[in-house]
Motif scaffolding. Structure first.
Motif, PDB file in Angstrom:
ATOM      1  N   LEU A  10       0.834  -1.204   0.000  1.00 26.08           N
ATOM      2  CA  LEU A  10       0.000   0.000   0.000  1.00 26.08           C
ATOM      3  C   LEU A  10       0.870   1.256   0.000  1.00 26.08           C
ATOM      4  N   LEU A  11       1.944   1.244   0.785  1.00 21.96           N
ATOM      5  CA  LEU A  11       2.853   2.392   0.862  1.00 21.96           C
ATOM      6  C   LEU A  11       3.558   2.626  -0.464  1.00 21.96           C
ATOM      7  N   VAL A  12       3.973   1.551  -1.118  1.00 17.94           N
ATOM      8  CA  VAL A  12       4.647   1.671  -2.418  1.00 17.94           C
ATOM      9  C   VAL A  12       3.736   2.359  -3.422  1.00 17.94           C
ATOM     10  N   GLY A  13       2.440   2.025  -3.392  1.00 23.02           N
ATOM     11  CA  GLY A  13       1.491   2.695  -4.275  1.00 23.02           C
ATOM     12  C   GLY A  13       1.364   4.177  -3.945  1.00 23.02           C
ATOM     13  N   CYS A  14       1.384   4.506  -2.660  1.00 17.96           N
ATOM     14  CA  CYS A  14       1.347   5.917  -2.244  1.00 17.96           C
ATOM     15  C   CYS A  14       2.527   6.695  -2.822  1.00 17.96           C
ATOM     16  N   LEU A  15       3.700   6.056  -2.828  1.00 18.19           N
ATOM     17  CA  LEU A  15       4.902   6.713  -3.328  1.00 18.19           C
ATOM     18  C   LEU A  15       4.798   7.053  -4.811  1.00 18.19           C
ATOM     19  N   LEU A  16       4.065   6.217  -5.562  1.00 19.33           N
ATOM     20  CA  LEU A  16       3.931   6.477  -6.995  1.00 19.33           C
ATOM     21  C   LEU A  16       3.133   7.762  -7.238  1.00 19.33           C
ATOM     22  N   GLN A  19       5.421  10.641  -6.320  1.00 24.21           N
ATOM     23  CA  GLN A  19       6.412  10.841  -7.381  1.00 24.21           C
ATOM     24  C   GLN A  19       5.888  11.791  -8.454  1.00 24.21           C
ATOM     25  N   ALA A  20       4.693  11.520  -8.947  1.00 22.12           N
ATOM     26  CA  ALA A  20       4.133  12.352 -10.009  1.00 22.12           C
ATOM     27  C   ALA A  20       3.908  13.783  -9.542  1.00 22.12           C
ATOM     28  N   SER A  21       3.576  13.960  -8.267  1.00 22.06           N
ATOM     29  CA  SER A  21       3.308  15.300  -7.743  1.00 22.06           C
ATOM     30  C   SER A  21       4.582  16.122  -7.578  1.00 22.06           C
ATOM     31  N   VAL A  22       5.607  15.535  -6.957  1.00 18.82           N
ATOM     32  CA  VAL A  22       6.828  16.303  -6.701  1.00 18.82           C
ATOM     33  C   VAL A  22       7.600  16.583  -7.977  1.00 18.82           C
ATOM     34  N   ASN A  23       7.369  15.765  -9.021  1.00 21.91           N
ATOM     35  CA  ASN A  23       8.058  16.008 -10.284  1.00 21.91           C
ATOM     36  C   ASN A  23       7.678  17.341 -10.907  1.00 21.91           C
ATOM     37  N   LEU A  24       6.519  17.881 -10.514  1.00 15.26           N
ATOM     38  CA  LEU A  24       6.107  19.186 -11.034  1.00 15.26           C
ATOM     39  C   LEU A  24       7.056  20.280 -10.573  1.00 15.26           C
ATOM     40  N   GLN A  25       7.607  20.144  -9.367  1.00 12.47           N
ATOM     41  CA  GLN A  25       8.586  21.119  -8.879  1.00 12.47           C
ATOM     42  C   GLN A  25       9.867  21.033  -9.690  1.00 12.47           C
ATOM     43  N   ALA A 244      10.390   6.517  -7.408  1.00 17.98           N
ATOM     44  CA  ALA A 244      10.361   5.592  -8.542  1.00 17.98           C
ATOM     45  C   ALA A 244      11.199   4.351  -8.265  1.00 17.98           C
ATOM     46  N   ALA A 245      12.389   4.552  -7.721  1.00 20.16           N
ATOM     47  CA  ALA A 245      13.265   3.421  -7.399  1.00 20.16           C
ATOM     48  C   ALA A 245      12.626   2.528  -6.344  1.00 20.16           C
ATOM     49  N   ALA A 246      11.982   3.143  -5.335  1.00 23.14           N
ATOM     50  CA  ALA A 246      11.331   2.367  -4.272  1.00 23.14           C
ATOM     51  C   ALA A 246      10.155   1.580  -4.821  1.00 23.14           C
ATOM     52  N   TYR A 247       9.401   2.183  -5.743  1.00 26.02           N
ATOM     53  CA  TYR A 247       8.243   1.489  -6.324  1.00 26.02           C
ATOM     54  C   TYR A 247       8.679   0.258  -7.102  1.00 26.02           C
ATOM     55  N   VAL A 248       9.654   0.435  -7.969  1.00 23.22           N
ATOM     56  CA  VAL A 248      10.106  -0.688  -8.798  1.00 23.22           C
ATOM     57  C   VAL A 248      10.701  -1.797  -7.937  1.00 23.22           C
ATOM     58  N   THR A 249      11.587  -1.426  -7.019  1.00 20.66           N
ATOM     59  CA  THR A 249      12.218  -2.420  -6.154  1.00 20.66           C
ATOM     60  C   THR A 249      11.176  -3.103  -5.267  1.00 20.66           C
ATOM     61  N   GLY A 250      10.254  -2.305  -4.725  1.00 19.78           N
ATOM     62  CA  GLY A 250       9.235  -2.851  -3.835  1.00 19.78           C
ATOM     63  C   GLY A 250       8.331  -3.855  -4.522  1.00 19.78           C
ATOM     64  N   THR A 251       7.856  -3.521  -5.717  1.00 22.90           N
ATOM     65  CA  THR A 251       6.956  -4.439  -6.413  1.00 22.90           C
ATOM     66  C   THR A 251       7.662  -5.735  -6.784  1.00 22.90           C
ATOM     67  N   ILE A 264      -0.585  -5.635  -6.990  1.00 25.55           N
ATOM     68  CA  ILE A 264      -1.134  -4.624  -7.899  1.00 25.55           C
ATOM     69  C   ILE A 264      -2.369  -3.970  -7.286  1.00 25.55           C
ATOM     70  N   ALA A 265      -3.238  -4.768  -6.681  1.00 19.00           N
ATOM     71  CA  ALA A 265      -4.455  -4.232  -6.083  1.00 19.00           C
ATOM     72  C   ALA A 265      -4.142  -3.207  -4.996  1.00 19.00           C
ATOM     73  N   LEU A 266      -3.168  -3.519  -4.138  1.00 19.45           N
ATOM     74  CA  LEU A 266      -2.830  -2.621  -3.038  1.00 19.45           C
ATOM     75  C   LEU A 266      -2.057  -1.387  -3.515  1.00 19.45           C
ATOM     76  N   THR A 267      -1.149  -1.559  -4.468  1.00 19.97           N
ATOM     77  CA  THR A 267      -0.405  -0.395  -4.964  1.00 19.97           C
ATOM     78  C   THR A 267      -1.335   0.574  -5.688  1.00 19.97           C
ATOM     79  N   VAL A 268      -2.283   0.034  -6.442  1.00 20.46           N
ATOM     80  CA  VAL A 268      -3.252   0.884  -7.138  1.00 20.46           C
ATOM     81  C   VAL A 268      -4.136   1.623  -6.133  1.00 20.46           C
ATOM     82  N   THR A 269      -4.547   0.928  -5.072  1.00 18.90           N
ATOM     83  CA  THR A 269      -5.345   1.564  -4.021  1.00 18.90           C
ATOM     84  C   THR A 269      -4.556   2.693  -3.355  1.00 18.90           C
ATOM     85  N   GLY A 270      -3.284   2.443  -3.061  1.00 17.82           N
ATOM     86  CA  GLY A 270      -2.427   3.474  -2.478  1.00 17.82           C
ATOM     87  C   GLY A 270      -2.294   4.681  -3.381  1.00 17.82           C
ATOM     88  N   GLN A 271      -2.144   4.438  -4.688  1.00 19.30           N
ATOM     89  CA  GLN A 271      -2.061   5.532  -5.648  1.00 19.30           C
ATOM     90  C   GLN A 271      -3.295   6.428  -5.574  1.00 19.30           C
TER      91      GLN A 271
END
Length: 312
Positions: A10-16, A19-25, A244-251, A264-271
């Motif tokens: 679930l946390l790994v999905g949150c990180l994804l 990632q998309a949000s902080v990339n705007l900065q 991004a590195a944490a997401y790939v390694t975590g999954t 996949i179900a939990l990472t998507v829910t976290g997202q």
């Protein structure tokens, strides 16, 4: 232990979503989404390389001569996904953009499963899958229709055709992620080291977006990346590569332990939950978009549909 692994997924999905949000900065500092994507992917590659060296996993590169060329191309999905996030978040908001990504992910996953593509075990169509797909589709429609009411003052406006193009980009960017996962799974079967596979995937991604940036700059379709403003960027603007590195390694590490469907179900829910929070609170300097009743209904439908598809 099992509960901890579920929480980690679930946390790994949150990180994804983060990632998309902080990339705007990063994009604001560099001045071009392609330059921001190049930097973010380069940071992720460097972090994964350090991790691979520490784990003694780079010896698996000796197996590369036996790998089919197409098995090295999983990283091509990452530049599209990351650049799409930079382009879509300011226009649609975190919840809608992630909702489109998830919709693409779910329907691409269904295609891989139902047709048995890219080494994925073929599954038969069930009532649960049909119900889940309908819920996902209904959820994203409700969210998109509720965008106008939730949009903050000064939000970018687009024409009907332009809006359709952005929506299509979001679905496509999400759809390439399961394909990337399937291709990387084939590569992992050859190399045996998940971290090494992640390094290769991100190295390919970094090289690809760097070439795209160079071509666009030479053809005057994007500006030259700025370096000086990076010094004034908030510290959390650099977190995209780490996420991004944490997401790939975590999954990679979680799938063998709790299963691909549950991961996949939990990472998507976290997202989705994190993107809703980012929108509602206006976190990471994003415009605040109210979590209206239609958007809550759409979010619930998306989560329920995603869980049903993966666990049916």
């Amino acid at each position: 232990m099992h509960t901890a692994l579920l929480a980690a997924a679930l946390l790994v999905g949150c990180l994804l979503a983060v990632q998309a949000s902080v990339n705007l900065q990063l994009n604001s500092a560099v001045g071009t989404p392609y330059g921001a994507s190049t930097i973010q992917l380069g940071v992720a590659t460097g972090l994964l390389l350090v991790l691979a060296v520490a784990a003694g996993a780079l010896g698996a590169l000796g197996e590369l001569p036996d790998v089919k060329p197409w098995q090295l191309l999983g990283g091509l999905a990452s530049p599209l996904y990351i650049t799409s996030g930079i382009l879509l978040f300011p226009r649609l908001g975190a919840l809608a953009a992630v909702g489109l990504f998830v919709t693409g992910q779910m329907f691409a996953s269904l295609a891989l499963d139902l047709f048995g593509l890219l080494g994925i075990a073929q599954k038969s169509l069930s009532a649960g899958i049909v119900l889940g797909a309908a819920a996902v589709l209904a959820g994203i429609v409700v969210i998109i229709r509720g965008q106008k009411a939730a949009a903050p003052p000064g939000a970018p406006k687009t024409s009907g055709a332009g809006r359709a193009g952005w929506l299509g980009l979001g679905i496509l960017a999400g759809a390439v992620l399961p394909v990337q996962g399937a291709v990387n799974a084939q590569l992992r079967a050859q190399l045996g080291e998940p971290i090494t596979v992640a390094v290769i995937s991100f190295a390919v991604a970094t090289f690809t977006i760097a070439v795209v940036l160079l071509v666009l700059y030479l053809t005057r379709r994007t500006t030259k990346p700025k370096i000086a403003p990076l010094k004034k960027m908030p510290w959390w603007g650099w977190l995209g590569g780490a996420c991004a590195a944490a997401y790939v390694t975590g999954t990679f590490l979680l799938m063998p332990n709790i299963g691909a469907a549950v991961t996949i179900a939990l990472t998507v829910t976290g997202q989705q939950l994190t993107s809703a929070l980012i929108d509602h609170r206006g976190l990471f300097r994003l415009p605040q978009r109210s979590l209206t009743k239609p958007r809550v209904i759409g979010l619930v439908l998306l989560i329920a549909g995603s869980l049903t598809i993966q666990l049916a």
